[in-house]
Structure formats: structure tokens, C-alpha cells
Design a protein around this motif. Structure first.
Motif, short mmCIF file in Angstrom:
data_model
loop_
_atom_site.label_atom_id
_atom_site.label_comp_id
_atom_site.label_asym_id
_atom_site.label_seq_id
_atom_site.Cartn_x
_atom_site.Cartn_y
_atom_site.Cartn_z
N GLY A 131 0.61 -1.44 -0.07
CA GLY A 131 0.51 -0.21 -0.34
C GLY A 131 0.74 1.34 0.16
N VAL A 132 0.07 2.21 0.29
CA VAL A 132 0.73 3.56 0.31
C VAL A 132 2.03 4.00 1.09
CG1 VAL A 132 0.56 6.04 0.69
CG2 VAL A 132 -1.57 4.90 -0.04
N THR A 133 1.88 3.51 2.30
CA THR A 133 3.15 3.28 3.31
C THR A 133 4.52 2.98 2.71
OG1 THR A 133 1.64 3.57 5.50
CG2 THR A 133 3.91 3.01 5.67
N ALA A 134 4.70 1.47 2.19
CA ALA A 134 5.68 1.29 1.71
C ALA A 134 5.30 1.74 0.57
CB ALA A 134 4.75 -0.85 1.39
N PHE A 135 5.31 2.29 -0.68
CA PHE A 135 5.53 2.80 -1.56
C PHE A 135 6.17 3.89 -1.38
CE2 PHE A 135 4.94 5.55 -5.35
CZ PHE A 135 4.44 4.63 -6.50
N VAL A 136 5.64 4.92 -0.59
CA VAL A 136 6.34 6.18 0.23
C VAL A 136 7.49 5.75 0.68
CG1 VAL A 136 6.60 8.29 1.78
CG2 VAL A 136 4.20 7.55 0.62
N ASP A 137 7.62 3.97 1.26
CA ASP A 137 9.40 4.28 2.39
C ASP A 137 9.53 4.07 0.87
OD1 ASP A 137 8.59 4.38 4.31
OD2 ASP A 137 7.84 2.07 4.96
N LYS A 138 8.69 3.43 0.42
CA LYS A 138 10.50 3.25 -1.56
C LYS A 138 11.02 3.92 -2.14
CE LYS A 138 12.21 0.03 -4.11
NZ LYS A 138 13.68 -0.74 -3.78
N MET A 139 10.00 4.73 -2.09
CA MET A 139 9.69 5.97 -2.79
C MET A 139 12.14 6.94 -1.65
SD MET A 139 6.54 8.25 -3.45
CE MET A 139 7.11 9.50 -4.33
N ASN A 140 11.37 6.79 -0.27
CA ASN A 140 12.87 7.63 0.13
C ASN A 140 14.26 6.51 0.13
OD1 ASN A 140 11.54 10.02 1.11
ND2 ASN A 140 9.97 8.74 2.06
N SER A 141 13.76 5.04 0.36
CA SER A 141 14.49 4.78 0.16
C SER A 141 16.00 4.76 -1.52
CB SER A 141 14.57 3.39 0.27
OG SER A 141 12.89 2.08 -0.44
N THR A 142 14.40 5.07 -2.09
CA THR A 142 15.15 5.02 -3.50
C THR A 142 15.94 6.48 -3.68
OG1 THR A 142 13.69 3.46 -4.96
CG2 THR A 142 14.73 5.29 -6.42
#
Length: 294
Positions: A131-142
């Protein structure tokens, strides 16, 4: 609103370029408060203006959203159900898309890039594994993996003032997303009709960057952005004399200033003189610069 700065404030400067060794290095004037102009292939900075000032980036965020989608495990041809948006999206963004209908993921991505459709961007994040939480986490790690050390994301659309970056960091993002032909194509699509199902209906969209409609420009990547705190923003990748030049133009006054700035950069690269900026845009730039410590 003040944002913490890291490193030394570079101010505005221009450097020698292989594009045009005879160009007047002091002949450029832009309305954007922060800017970076870079020849993409060799990474050479042609011009930089407060490029390490941290600032909200509005819908420029969607370039990172696109990168996460393209790097993810999901099928672009999958039909995705449009969910009820979160409070931030429903409060700050109008959408013609019907909740509960379906659209292919590739079309959601195209609409998010070309027309800055916020519900489309939210749907891409909500349909991501975790979901959104995992997506945003991936944005920041990328972002961290790309060396975008002054960048932070809190949503996939850019509606939140908490999405911040710098012009210099966004050049790194342009370098990353430019490797994907789909992102180049989707972001520069002039007009598109999206066909939904369950129920069946269609919606027409236009690109938020009117330069993509002009034959005088060879634009290969484009994204606009705006919220009050970010000002008017424009990121584009265009060819000049056969070479790709990335422009990151952040925090400008009025919807015409970023387009005007892009034209001024183009003129400067060709002639050594960009031309002048309107007085209202210059006054805005001076006022916004006061928000940052010297």
C-alpha cells in the motif's frame, strides 16, 4: 516557511560548457528561485542557482512515483480499481475519475505524468504491494540510493508540503527516470483519452506543459508542479544541438514564468543572452530568497 539547508549555499553561478564555449556566462537571468541546468550525458553543470536550497516540489514528486512503478513487480497492463482517496488527496485535488472504476496501470501512470492527475498517482501508490506506506518508503529509499540526500517524500502525488528536494537532487532523479522509455513517452504525451471500465467511460486529458505541443521544442521528458508553498515548478529534458539538457526550475511566480524560463535557457544556450524576466517574477524571487538564511 523556512527549510533547513545542508552544505554551503552555492548561490547562482555558471560554468564553462562544451555546448557553446563562446557563450556569455553572465548572460542568463531566470525567474525561478532555484534552478539547475545540466548536460545530461556528461553531468556537466551549465548553470546553477541556489541549487541546494531545500524546497517543496509539488507534483515534480510524480517523477519519483513513476520510477517506483517502473522498477516495481507489477504489470503495467493490469486493470487497477480506483480507491477512495486519502484525506490529503480528496481535500486538495479535484478529479473526474470515478471511484470504483478501473483503469490499466500504464494509463494511470501516463495521466499522473502528463496531466498531473493526483488521484491516478494516489491509486498507483495504493495498489503497490504493502500500500501507500510501502510505496512512500520505497520512494525515500530510492532517493537515498540515488544520492538525493536533501530529498524526502510523504506522498506519491506531491500535494503535501512535506515532499521536499533541491534542484541538484532532482537532476539525479531526471538522470534515473530518463532511462525509461515509458516515462519519457508518457510525460510528453500532448493529449490522451483514457478508457475506463466497470463502468465504461472515457476522459480526455491534456499535458500541463504547453511546450510539448510546440514543434520548435524537442522535449524528451517533462513534469510540471504547483502548490502555494512550492510556487510554479518545471522539470524538462530537451535536446539542444543534439545534446540532452536537463532543466530543473523550482519556485517561480505565476504559471507563465517557468515556461518563460525554459525559453530563456534555450535562448541563452543559443545566443549567450537569455533576455529579461518580468518585474513581478523578479520581486517574487527576491521575497522568497529572504526565507533562507544567508
Amino acid at each position: 516557511m523556512l527549510y533547513a539547508l545542508s552544505g554551503t549555499l552555492l548561490g547562482a553561478y555558471a560554468t564553462e560548457s562544451s555546448l557553446d564555449p563562446q557563450r556569455n556566462r553572465s548572460g542568463i537571468q531566470l525567474g525561478a528561485v532555484k534552478a539547475a541546468i545540466v548536460e545530461l550525458e556528461n553531468g556537466e553543470t551549465l548553470y546553477s542557482k541556489h541549487s541546494d536550497w531545500i524546497t517543496p516540489i509539488a507534483s515534480i514528486t510524480k517523477l519519483m512515483t513513476a520510477l517506483i512503478v517502473m522498477q516495481g513487480p507489477q504489470d503495467l497492463e493490469e486493470w487497477v480499481v480506483i480507491p477512495t482517496p486519502d484525506r490529503e488527496t480528496s481535500k486538495n485535488a479535484y478529479s473526474r475519475i470515478r471511484i470504483g472504476s478501473q483503469l490499466k496501470r500504464r494509463d494511470l501512470l501516463r495521466l499522473a505524468l502528463m496531466s498531473s492527475e493526483n488521484l491516478a498517482a494516489y491509486t498507483l501508490a495504493a495498489s503497490y504491494p504493502g500500500g501507500v506506506t510501502a510505496f512512500v518508503d520505497k520512494m525515500n529509499s530510492t532517493a537515498k540510493a540515488l544520492g538525493m540526500n536533501n530529498t524526502h517524500f510523504v506522498d506519491a502525488s506531491g500535494l503535501s508540503v512535506g515532499n521536499v528536494s533541491t534542484a541538484a537532487d532532482l537532476v539525479k532523479l531526471v538522470q534515473a527516470v530518463s532511462r525509461y522509455g515509458n516515462i519519457r513517452e508518457y510525460s510528453t504525451t500532448p493529449r490522451y483519452t483514457a478508457y475506463f471500465r466497470k463502468p465504461r467511460y472515457s476522459l480526455g486529458y491534456g499535458n500541463t506543459n504547453r511546450l510539448v505541443h510546440r514543434q520548435s521544442w524537442d522535449i524528451e521528458l517533462s513534469k510540471t508542479g504547483y502548490i502555494t508553498e512550492a510556487g510554479r515548478c518545471l522539470v524538462l529534458l530537451s535536446k539542444f544541438e543534439g545534446r540532452e539538457v536537463a532543466m530543473v526550475l523550482l519556485d517561480a511566480f505565476g504559471k507563465h514564468t517557468p515556461i518563460g524560463d525554459a525559453g530563456r535557457v534555450k535562448r541563452w544556450l543559443a545566443t549567450g543572452n537569455s533576455g529579461t524576466v518580468a518585474g513581478a517574477a523578479l520581486q517574487y524571487e527576491m521575497n522568497k530568497a529572504k526565507e533562507y538564511p544567508n
